[in-house]
Structure formats: structure tokens, C-alpha cells
Write a protein that holds these residues in place. Structure first.
Motif, PDB file in Angstrom:
ATOM      1  N   GLU A 187       0.836  -1.212   0.000  1.00  0.00           N
ATOM      2  CA  GLU A 187       0.000   0.000   0.000  1.00  0.00           C
ATOM      3  C   GLU A 187       0.868   1.258   0.000  1.00  0.00           C
ATOM      4  N   ILE A 188       1.939   1.248   0.771  1.00  0.00           N
ATOM      5  CA  ILE A 188       2.843   2.408   0.813  1.00  0.00           C
ATOM      6  C   ILE A 188       3.484   2.607  -0.556  1.00  0.00           C
ATOM      7  N   VAL A 189       3.946   1.530  -1.171  1.00  0.00           N
ATOM      8  CA  VAL A 189       4.582   1.619  -2.487  1.00  0.00           C
ATOM      9  C   VAL A 189       3.578   2.126  -3.515  1.00  0.00           C
ATOM     10  N   THR A 190       2.366   1.588  -3.491  1.00  0.00           N
ATOM     11  CA  THR A 190       1.330   2.017  -4.434  1.00  0.00           C
ATOM     12  C   THR A 190       0.976   3.482  -4.211  1.00  0.00           C
ATOM     13  N   SER A 191       0.822   3.853  -2.949  1.00  0.00           N
ATOM     14  CA  SER A 191       0.474   5.231  -2.622  1.00  0.00           C
ATOM     15  C   SER A 191       1.564   6.197  -3.070  1.00  0.00           C
ATOM     16  N   SER A 192       2.821   5.831  -2.840  1.00  0.00           N
ATOM     17  CA  SER A 192       3.908   6.731  -3.221  1.00  0.00           C
ATOM     18  C   SER A 192       4.065   6.791  -4.733  1.00  0.00           C
ATOM     19  N   ALA A 193       3.679   5.745  -5.443  1.00  0.00           N
ATOM     20  CA  ALA A 193       3.755   5.751  -6.910  1.00  0.00           C
ATOM     21  C   ALA A 193       2.712   6.699  -7.505  1.00  0.00           C
ATOM     22  N   LEU A 194       1.613   6.926  -6.771  1.00  0.00           N
ATOM     23  CA  LEU A 194       0.548   7.796  -7.262  1.00  0.00           C
ATOM     24  C   LEU A 194       0.809   9.272  -6.967  1.00  0.00           C
ATOM     25  N   THR A 195       1.806   9.542  -6.127  1.00  0.00           N
ATOM     26  CA  THR A 195       2.108  10.926  -5.763  1.00  0.00           C
ATOM     27  C   THR A 195       3.430  11.347  -6.388  1.00  0.00           C
ATOM     28  N   ALA A 196       3.826  12.562  -6.104  1.00  0.00           N
ATOM     29  CA  ALA A 196       5.080  13.097  -6.644  1.00  0.00           C
ATOM     30  C   ALA A 196       6.247  12.217  -6.222  1.00  0.00           C
ATOM     31  N   SER A 197       7.183  12.006  -7.120  1.00  0.00           N
ATOM     32  CA  SER A 197       8.310  11.133  -6.819  1.00  0.00           C
ATOM     33  C   SER A 197       9.533  11.902  -6.331  1.00  0.00           C
ATOM     34  N   ASP A 198       9.411  13.196  -6.104  1.00  0.00           N
ATOM     35  CA  ASP A 198      10.534  14.009  -5.640  1.00  0.00           C
ATOM     36  C   ASP A 198      10.527  14.056  -4.109  1.00  0.00           C
ATOM     37  N   ASP A 199      11.062  12.997  -3.472  1.00  0.00           N
ATOM     38  CA  ASP A 199      11.064  12.897  -2.015  1.00  0.00           C
ATOM     39  C   ASP A 199      11.788  14.061  -1.353  1.00  0.00           C
ATOM     40  N   GLU A 200      12.829  14.568  -2.006  1.00  0.00           N
ATOM     41  CA  GLU A 200      13.637  15.610  -1.404  1.00  0.00           C
ATOM     42  C   GLU A 200      12.849  16.905  -1.188  1.00  0.00           C
ATOM     43  N   HIS A 201      11.943  17.230  -2.111  1.00  0.00           N
ATOM     44  CA  HIS A 201      11.201  18.485  -2.016  1.00  0.00           C
ATOM     45  C   HIS A 201       9.758  18.292  -1.592  1.00  0.00           C
ATOM     46  N   ASP A 202       9.303  17.088  -1.512  1.00  0.00           N
ATOM     47  CA  ASP A 202       7.933  16.782  -1.097  1.00  0.00           C
ATOM     48  C   ASP A 202       7.918  16.595   0.415  1.00  0.00           C
ATOM     49  N   PRO A 203       7.154  17.424   1.156  1.00  0.00           N
ATOM     50  CA  PRO A 203       7.145  17.294   2.612  1.00  0.00           C
ATOM     51  C   PRO A 203       6.668  15.916   3.079  1.00  0.00           C
ATOM     52  N   GLU A 204       5.876  15.237   2.294  1.00  0.00           N
ATOM     53  CA  GLU A 204       5.411  13.893   2.649  1.00  0.00           C
ATOM     54  C   GLU A 204       6.402  12.818   2.215  1.00  0.00           C
ATOM     55  N   GLY A 205       7.292  13.153   1.311  1.00  0.00           N
ATOM     56  CA  GLY A 205       8.198  12.158   0.736  1.00  0.00           C
ATOM     57  C   GLY A 205       9.105  11.509   1.752  1.00  0.00           C
ATOM     58  N   THR A 206       9.695  12.290   2.644  1.00  0.00           N
ATOM     59  CA  THR A 206      10.617  11.708   3.611  1.00  0.00           C
ATOM     60  C   THR A 206       9.880  10.823   4.609  1.00  0.00           C
ATOM     61  N   SER A 207       8.680  11.219   5.010  1.00  0.00           N
ATOM     62  CA  SER A 207       7.938  10.369   5.947  1.00  0.00           C
ATOM     63  C   SER A 207       7.471   9.095   5.250  1.00  0.00           C
ATOM     64  N   THR A 208       7.151   9.182   3.962  1.00  0.00           N
ATOM     65  CA  THR A 208       6.765   7.992   3.210  1.00  0.00           C
ATOM     66  C   THR A 208       7.952   7.044   3.087  1.00  0.00           C
ATOM     67  N   ALA A 209       9.122   7.595   2.797  1.00  0.00           N
ATOM     68  CA  ALA A 209      10.319   6.761   2.697  1.00  0.00           C
ATOM     69  C   ALA A 209      10.644   6.118   4.045  1.00  0.00           C
ATOM     70  N   PHE A 210      10.515   6.879   5.127  1.00  0.00           N
ATOM     71  CA  PHE A 210      10.761   6.343   6.465  1.00  0.00           C
ATOM     72  C   PHE A 210       9.759   5.242   6.781  1.00  0.00           C
ATOM     73  N   GLU A 211       8.494   5.500   6.491  1.00  0.00           N
ATOM     74  CA  GLU A 211       7.441   4.519   6.770  1.00  0.00           C
ATOM     75  C   GLU A 211       7.685   3.233   5.977  1.00  0.00           C
ATOM     76  N   ARG A 212       8.053   3.370   4.733  1.00  0.00           N
ATOM     77  CA  ARG A 212       8.339   2.198   3.893  1.00  0.00           C
ATOM     78  C   ARG A 212       9.520   1.413   4.461  1.00  0.00           C
ATOM     79  N   ALA A 213      10.584   2.107   4.868  1.00  0.00           N
ATOM     80  CA  ALA A 213      11.757   1.449   5.446  1.00  0.00           C
ATOM     81  C   ALA A 213      11.418   0.772   6.773  1.00  0.00           C
ATOM     82  N   HIS A 214      10.588   1.433   7.573  1.00  0.00           N
ATOM     83  CA  HIS A 214      10.183   0.873   8.861  1.00  0.00           C
ATOM     84  C   HIS A 214       9.371  -0.414   8.667  1.00  0.00           C
TER      85      HIS A 214
END
Length: 130
Positions: free
Chosen positions: A42-69
Motif C-alpha cells: 500500500e505504501i509503495v502504491t500510494s507513493s507511486a501515485l504521488t510526486a516522486s521528488d522525495d527531497e522536495h515533497d514534505p510527505e516524501g521523507t515520511s513515506t520513505a521512512f514509513e516504507r523502510a520501517h
């Protein structure tokens, strides 16, 4: 079977209890693996539907952390499942309940709490203190 292994052998009722504990733990662990796998997907699918620029997306880093966790939890569950399978093999071949380090019998109380454990308290304590 060596005399050392005979001393460490579990009684038939202890074997039945441990088998039930291992089976129950295995069911819980496979359920957890399935749930964590769905969460990760679900996290992978959700992140694929949103912007892929984790560095500038305020949600990107939390999504990456959540996926890693979630992946770390999934890896732990898979490791535990493998440990349960090895414990079941040891139960079948008669080596279950013997410390893998010193060869002494592991108390049944410890095995009932941690059915996949391979070491006695003394050896586990020595390993942690290093």
C-alpha cells in the motif's frame, strides 16, 4: 543418540506443548508477514501515485521512512519464521532444547516463553555482554 542428548531430551508431553507453541507462533508470524506485506504494498502504491521528488515533497521523507520501517518489521518477521522452522526441525530430530553453544539442556520454562530459542540463559547473557 549420545548420552548428552538423552539427558536433554524432552518428555512426550513437553514435546507436544512445544509443538503447539511453535505452531501457534508460526501462525501469528505468517499472519504478521501477510499484514506487513500488504502495508508495504500500500505504501509503495500510494507513493507511486504521488510526486516522486522525495527531497522536495514534505510527505516524501515520511513515506520513505514509513516504507523502510515496515520493511524492517517484515524482515524481522521473516527471520523469526525461519527460526521457528529451524526449531521445528530440531524438535523432530531430537536436538531441540539443547543449547547450541554449550550443549546443556535449556529449561522448559525458557522454551515455553521463547520456543524458537537456541541458547540457554547463561550463553545468551554472555553473548549480550560482549
Amino acid at each position: 543418540m549420545t548420552e548428552h542428548h538423552r539427558d536433554a531430551a524432552l518428555s512426550p508431553s513437553e514435546q507436544a506443548t512445544i509443538r503447539e507453541l511453535l505452531d501457534a507462533d508460526r501462525r501469528r508470524t505468517t499472519d504478521r508477514i501477510a499484514l506487513l506485506g500488504r502495508d508495504r504494498d500500500e505504501i509503495v502504491t500510494s507513493s507511486a501515485l504521488t510526486a516522486s521528488d522525495d527531497e522536495h515533497d514534505p510527505e516524501g521523507t515520511s513515506t520513505a521512512f514509513e516504507r523502510a520501517h515496515v520493511q524492517a518489521l517484515l524482515d524481522q518477521a521473516l527471520t523469526h519464521l525461519a527460526e521457528l522452522d529451524l526449531a521445528s526441525e530440531r524438535l523432530r530430530d531430537g536436538t531441540y532444547g539443547t543449547c547450541a553453544r554449550c550443549g546443556q539442556r535449556i529449561p522448559i520454562e525458557r522454551l515455553q516463553i521463547l520456543p524458537a530459542i537456541k541458547t540457554c540463559v547463561n550463553c545468551a547473557s554472555r553473548r549480550r555482554s560482549r
